[in-house]
Design an enzyme around this catalytic site. Structure first.
Site, short mmCIF file in Angstrom:
data_model
loop_
_atom_site.label_atom_id
_atom_site.label_comp_id
_atom_site.label_asym_id
_atom_site.label_seq_id
_atom_site.Cartn_x
_atom_site.Cartn_y
_atom_site.Cartn_z
N GLY A 267 1.51 5.21 1.28
CA GLY A 267 1.41 5.72 2.66
C GLY A 267 2.55 5.47 3.49
N HIS A 268 3.52 4.91 2.84
CA HIS A 268 4.61 4.28 3.78
C HIS A 268 5.96 4.99 3.28
CE1 HIS A 268 1.77 1.64 5.36
NE2 HIS A 268 1.71 0.86 4.17
N GLY B 254 0.76 -1.16 0.08
CA GLY B 254 0.03 -0.15 0.01
C GLY B 254 0.71 1.20 0.03
N ASP C 64 -1.40 -8.35 0.98
CA ASP C 64 -0.04 -8.30 0.18
C ASP C 64 0.47 -9.90 -0.25
OD1 ASP C 64 1.15 -5.66 0.10
OD2 ASP C 64 0.50 -5.68 2.21
N HIS D 276 -0.54 0.64 9.26
CA HIS D 276 -1.32 1.01 8.38
C HIS D 276 -2.32 1.70 9.33
CE1 HIS D 276 0.19 -2.19 6.43
NE2 HIS D 276 -0.05 -1.69 5.46
#
Lengths: 334, 207
Positions: free
Chosen positions: A57-58, A55, A111, A220
């Site tokens: 955002g990291h 995802g 994932d 997350h």
């Protein structure tokens, strides 16, 4: 929600477009299927290709680690959502230099399922693929009753060291073995002082009072295992490092790499306060600090918080860690 | 209509897309409590893409053709865990439907069971793990017990799925991201079980 965005639905597209515009010397961006980011000179003939993703955002994970000596491709999914199999397959094809491709996957159900499907599709197209699942988070009990430990900041060390092994010409089996060795030698745990806000959700991922801390968070925005009252930094560091030290376990005379990772909203000055205490604890235990890395590398949007990662190293892992790397977020030796 | 034909299947999927769009925030809020706040968003992205693809289908598709289109579209647009799980469910359902022009009650049960088995195989979850399996399995059982009337079977499946979703609330999660929370997941409804309930309710309400 107050963010520097135009449209919540376009945050990933526009961020990736900016990334491509800023770093054309290191990466190129493939937009169909969406957002495969590959090393500018990929595929490198005869070299094992390394693909990771997950995802968005990291950041800088994973796109920030694409380049010489590390990843060949990163596949960003939607915000906090794993990518689908199509772009993972496309990335795998784009970086296959004839020596096979290693998928580095963080242990989250989405994932794992999407990378698994992509690997099967790649295999069907005649590309040899090996997969390594990263699960370094000691906050989650690894048992039949959970999805297993999460992959968190230790992922960056797996990518760096496996990337160096691929760069020196190791075979797919050897690179996968090194990656697994790193994963089995690395442990992490994190905390949050304040939650993050996913753009499309529009409100914080969890509610945390001004004087509360979540211990054992993932990356997350999911809450941690316990919530406690705010304490001084040193005491909080002890709460993170003690479970890590006990887990491997790390013992006197071990040599370790200590990574203090910011979650996105914590200043470097505080990360160094954390580092100071963590290094002190290691010294008290007779553990040698072999390498240090401090910064925000595996983040959770603007979450305020920190994670600690310890990697037990030997000469081989140190040599590979020290090997030259040239990516947006890590550069040395070249 | 005696059975469920391709046109019905298409109306059902359109109804699912409309329902997901309407209840997107609610599904995301359930996921925010014990997951990562993206379930509604992801499903909506997937079903909106499905709507676009449905237009390209011919006028008289089989149920299997519609289900297969839904499967491939969800797999390539949803991501997360829901993409592969629902993608697999619809793919197995399509395979079970085959090229039959319509499904009777027994055919419906076969299709629902195949979907459920696909989810179980992909996600390796069991009953009481606080996942969408907790809505699918009672739905399959209720449809099978409903007899020869396909409408009664659909209604029974929808009612059982809704009850199954509510019944996930007291459970500790053993799979997926909610499993990281241990006891803290107790008291929250599983978002995947709730979206399953939504999908089957839409089926029962589609004429």
């Amino acid at each position: 929600m107050k963010k520097l965005i135009n449209d919540p639905a376009k945050t990933v597209d526009e961020g990736v477009a900016g990334f491509a515009a800023a770093h054309p010397d290191l990466v190129r961006v493939v937009v169909d299927p969406p957002f495969v980011i590959v090393r500018a000179d990929a595929p490198v003939a005869g070299k094992v290709g390394l693909v990771s993703g997950g995802g968005s955002g990291h950041e800088p994970l994973h796109a920030g680690f694409v380049g010489f000596g590390m990843l060949d491709a990163a596949v960003p999914g939607a915000m906090f959502t794993s990518p689908t199999p199509d772009p993972i397959l496309e990335a795998t094809k784009q970086v296959d230099g004839g020596a096979g491709v290693l998928h580095i996957v963080k242990n989250y159900t989405g994932d794992v399922l999407n990378f698994e499907t992509a690997a099967e599709l790649a295999l069907a197209e005649g590309i040899e693929v090996a997969s390594v699942i990263v699960d370094d988070d000691v906050a989650v009990k690894d048992s039949l009753y959970t999805a297993g430990r999460r992959g968190v900041a230790g992922t960056l060390l797996v990518e760096k060291i496996a990337g160096a092994a691929a760069q020196r010409g190791d075979t797919l089996d050897q690179v996968a073995e090194i990656a697994r060795k790193v994963n089995s030698s690395v442990r992490s745990m994190g905390l949050a002082l304040a939650p993050c806000t996913v753009p499309h959700a529009g409100e914080p991922s969890f509610d945390l009072a001004e004087d509360e801390v979540e211990i054992g968070i993932g990356i997350h925005g999911e809450p941690g295992r316990v919530r406690i009252a705010l304490e001084p930094a040193d005491r909080l560091v002890d709460r993170l490092i003690e479970p890590i030290l006990e887990d491997l376990p790390f013992a006197a005379d071990d040599r370790v790499l200590l990574l203090v990772n910011g979650m996105g909203g914590t200043p470097l000055s505080e990360l160094y306060i954390v580092f100071r205490r963590a290094a002190e604890v290691l010294a008290e235990r007779g553990i040698t600090l072999a390498r240090s890395l401090v910064g925000s590398y595996v983040t959770s949007l603007e979450m305020q918080g920190v994670s600690l990662t310890l990697l037990k190293v030997d000469d081989e892992l140190l040599d590979l860690y020290d090997a030259p790397v040239e990516t947006v977020a890590l550069r040395w030796g070249r | 209509m005696s059975g469920l034909d391709g046109a019905w299947t298409r109306r059902w999927i359109e109804a699912v897309a409309a329902q997901v769009a309407e209840r997107k925030a609610e599904l995301t809020a359930l996921d925010r409590a014990i997951g990562d706040a993206d379930h509604g968003e992801n499903l909506d992205r997937g079903f909106q893409a499905v709507l676009g693809k449905l237009e390209a289908l011919d006028d008289a598709p089989t149920p299997g053709a519609v289900l297969k289109l839904v499967a491939t579209t969800l797999i390539s647009t949803v991501g997360g865990a829901a993409g592969p799980l629902y993608g697999t469910a619809f793919l197995k359902a399509a395979m079970a439907a085959g090229d039959r022009p319509e499904l009777d009650a027994a055919g419906l049960v076969e299709v629902l069971a195949a979907a459920r088995d696909g989810i179980v195989a992909r996600g390796k979850a069991e009953l009481q793990d606080k996942t969408m399996v907790d809505a699918w399995t009672p739905a399959v059982d209720a449809a099978a017990a409903a007899g020869d009337d396909v409408r009664a079977a659909l209604e029974a499946a929808a009612v059982a799925a809704a009850a199954g979703a509510v019944a996930t609330e007291p459970l500790v999660a053993h799979k997926g991201r909610a499993s990281y929370l241990g006891e803290r997941a107790v008291g929250h409804r599983d978002p995947g079980a709730e979206s399953t309930s939504l999908i089957l309710r839409a089926a029962a309400d589609t004429q």
